[in-house]
Motif scaffolding. Structure first.
Motif, PDB file in Angstrom:
ATOM      1  N   PRO A  25       0.827  -1.214   0.000  1.00  0.00           N
ATOM      2  CA  PRO A  25       0.000   0.000   0.000  1.00  0.00           C
ATOM      3  C   PRO A  25       0.859   1.261   0.000  1.00  0.00           C
ATOM      4  CG  PRO A  25       0.044  -0.964   2.172  1.00  0.00           C
ATOM      5  CD  PRO A  25       0.762  -1.926   1.268  1.00  0.00           C
ATOM      6  N   THR A  26       0.312   2.317  -0.567  1.00  0.00           N
ATOM      7  CA  THR A  26       1.029   3.590  -0.550  1.00  0.00           C
ATOM      8  C   THR A  26       0.893   4.229   0.823  1.00  0.00           C
ATOM      9  OG1 THR A  26      -0.919   4.747  -1.350  1.00  0.00           O
ATOM     10  CG2 THR A  26       0.641   3.995  -3.003  1.00  0.00           C
ATOM     11  N   ARG A  27       1.864   5.071   1.148  1.00  0.00           N
ATOM     12  CA  ARG A  27       1.857   5.719   2.461  1.00  0.00           C
ATOM     13  C   ARG A  27       0.749   6.760   2.557  1.00  0.00           C
ATOM     14  NH1 ARG A  27       4.333   2.341   5.558  1.00  0.00           N
ATOM     15  NH2 ARG A  27       6.394   1.812   4.828  1.00  0.00           N
ATOM     16  N   ARG A  28       0.588   7.573   1.538  1.00  0.00           N
ATOM     17  CA  ARG A  28      -0.465   8.589   1.517  1.00  0.00           C
ATOM     18  C   ARG A  28      -1.142   8.522   0.152  1.00  0.00           C
ATOM     19  NH1 ARG A  28       4.313  11.655   0.245  1.00  0.00           N
ATOM     20  NH2 ARG A  28       5.281  11.490   2.263  1.00  0.00           N
ATOM     21  N   PRO A  29      -2.326   9.045   0.039  1.00  0.00           N
ATOM     22  CA  PRO A  29      -3.019   8.987  -1.260  1.00  0.00           C
ATOM     23  C   PRO A  29      -2.225   9.700  -2.343  1.00  0.00           C
ATOM     24  CG  PRO A  29      -4.524   9.665   0.465  1.00  0.00           C
ATOM     25  CD  PRO A  29      -3.161   9.624   1.076  1.00  0.00           C
ATOM     26  N   PHE A  30      -2.279   9.141  -3.537  1.00  0.00           N
ATOM     27  CA  PHE A  30      -1.556   9.699  -4.671  1.00  0.00           C
ATOM     28  C   PHE A  30      -2.279  10.941  -5.164  1.00  0.00           C
ATOM     29  CE2 PHE A  30      -0.383   9.933  -9.152  1.00  0.00           C
ATOM     30  CZ  PHE A  30       0.996   9.879  -9.035  1.00  0.00           C
ATOM     31  N   PRO A  31      -1.618  12.088  -5.260  1.00  0.00           N
ATOM     32  CA  PRO A  31      -2.322  13.317  -5.661  1.00  0.00           C
ATOM     33  C   PRO A  31      -2.598  13.345  -7.157  1.00  0.00           C
ATOM     34  CG  PRO A  31      -0.006  13.777  -5.307  1.00  0.00           C
ATOM     35  CD  PRO A  31      -0.226  12.342  -4.911  1.00  0.00           C
ATOM     36  N   PHE A  32      -3.794  13.771  -7.525  1.00  0.00           N
ATOM     37  CA  PHE A  32      -4.177  13.904  -8.938  1.00  0.00           C
ATOM     38  C   PHE A  32      -3.777  15.276  -9.426  1.00  0.00           C
ATOM     39  CE2 PHE A  32      -7.298  15.421 -12.047  1.00  0.00           C
ATOM     40  CZ  PHE A  32      -7.059  14.513 -13.054  1.00  0.00           C
ATOM     41  N   THR A  33      -3.063  15.314 -10.544  1.00  0.00           N
ATOM     42  CA  THR A  33      -2.700  16.584 -11.162  1.00  0.00           C
ATOM     43  C   THR A  33      -3.271  16.593 -12.573  1.00  0.00           C
ATOM     44  OG1 THR A  33      -0.624  15.664 -11.946  1.00  0.00           O
ATOM     45  CG2 THR A  33      -0.577  16.804  -9.843  1.00  0.00           C
ATOM     46  N   ASN A  34      -4.127  17.544 -12.855  1.00  0.00           N
ATOM     47  CA  ASN A  34      -4.702  17.621 -14.195  1.00  0.00           C
ATOM     48  C   ASN A  34      -3.802  18.493 -15.057  1.00  0.00           C
ATOM     49  OD1 ASN A  34      -5.449  19.806 -12.637  1.00  0.00           O
ATOM     50  ND2 ASN A  34      -7.319  20.190 -13.778  1.00  0.00           N
ATOM     51  N   GLU A  35      -3.333  17.909 -16.147  1.00  0.00           N
ATOM     52  CA  GLU A  35      -2.446  18.622 -17.064  1.00  0.00           C
ATOM     53  C   GLU A  35      -3.238  19.542 -17.990  1.00  0.00           C
ATOM     54  OE1 GLU A  35       0.822  18.404 -16.790  1.00  0.00           O
ATOM     55  OE2 GLU A  35       0.596  16.967 -15.157  1.00  0.00           O
ATOM     56  N   LEU A  36      -4.423  19.102 -18.397  1.00  0.00           N
ATOM     57  CA  LEU A  36      -5.284  19.877 -19.278  1.00  0.00           C
ATOM     58  C   LEU A  36      -6.566  20.219 -18.541  1.00  0.00           C
ATOM     59  CD1 LEU A  36      -4.895  17.751 -22.524  1.00  0.00           C
ATOM     60  CD2 LEU A  36      -3.816  19.943 -22.033  1.00  0.00           C
TER      61      LEU A  36
END
Length: 130
Positions: A25-36
Motif C-alpha cells: 500500500p502507498t503511504r499517503r493517497p496519490f495526488p491527482f494533477t490535471n495537465e489539461l
C-alpha cells in the motif's frame, strides 16, 4: 539444504487485513494533477454506430434445426423458410426507416438509442460551458 521462511504471506497489512492483490500500500493517497482543463467536447465520433445485434437469429436457428431434422430438404421446411423471410423483410424495412431518420437528423422524442449525428445535433444545441 535451503530453508524456506515459515510464513510466505504478505507482511503488509491495511486495517489488520492483508491485501488480496499482493501490492504494497502507498503511504499517503496519490495526488491527482490535471495537465489539461477538464471539460466535455461538443461532438462525438461515429466509430461505434454500427449495429451490434444479429437480425432474425431465433428464426434462423429454427430454420437450421428443421433443415437438420429433414436432411436439408427445403420443401419440408417451407413454413420456417417463410417465417425467416418475413422476419428479414421486417428487419430491412425497420433498418431503412432508421437510416432515413439518421440521414435527415430528425430527433424522435423519447428515443434512447441516438445516432452520432443526432447526438452531435443535441450537443450543438446545448453546448458545454468552458
Amino acid at each position: 539444504m535451503r530453508l524456506t521462511p515459515v510464513s510466505l504471506a504478505s507482511v503488509y497489512y491495511i486495517n489488520n487485513v492483508r491485501p488480496k492483490n499482493g501490492r504494497r500500500p502507498t503511504r499517503r493517497p496519490f495526488p491527482f494533477t490535471n495537465e489539461l482543463p477538464i471539460f466535455l467536447r461538443d461532438h462525438v465520433s461515429g466509430k461505434n454506430d454500427k449495429q451490434q445485434s444479429v437480425a432474425c437469429l431465433q428464426e434462423m436457428a429454427i430454420l437450421f434445426a428443421c433443415f437438420k431434422k429433414n436432411d436439408f430438404v427445403q420443401s419440408l421446411c417451407m413454413k420456417e423458410v417463410e417465417e425467416f423471410h418475413k422476419c428479414h423483410v421486417r428487419f430491412m424495412q425497420n433498418r431503412s426507416k432508421e437510416e432515413e431518420l439518421n440521414r435527415l437528423g430528425i430527433l424522435s422524442p423519447g428515443e434512447k438509442n441516438l445516432s452520432h449525428k443526432q447526438l452531435n445535433q443535441l450537443l450543438k444545441k446545448y453546448p458545454q460551458p468552458k
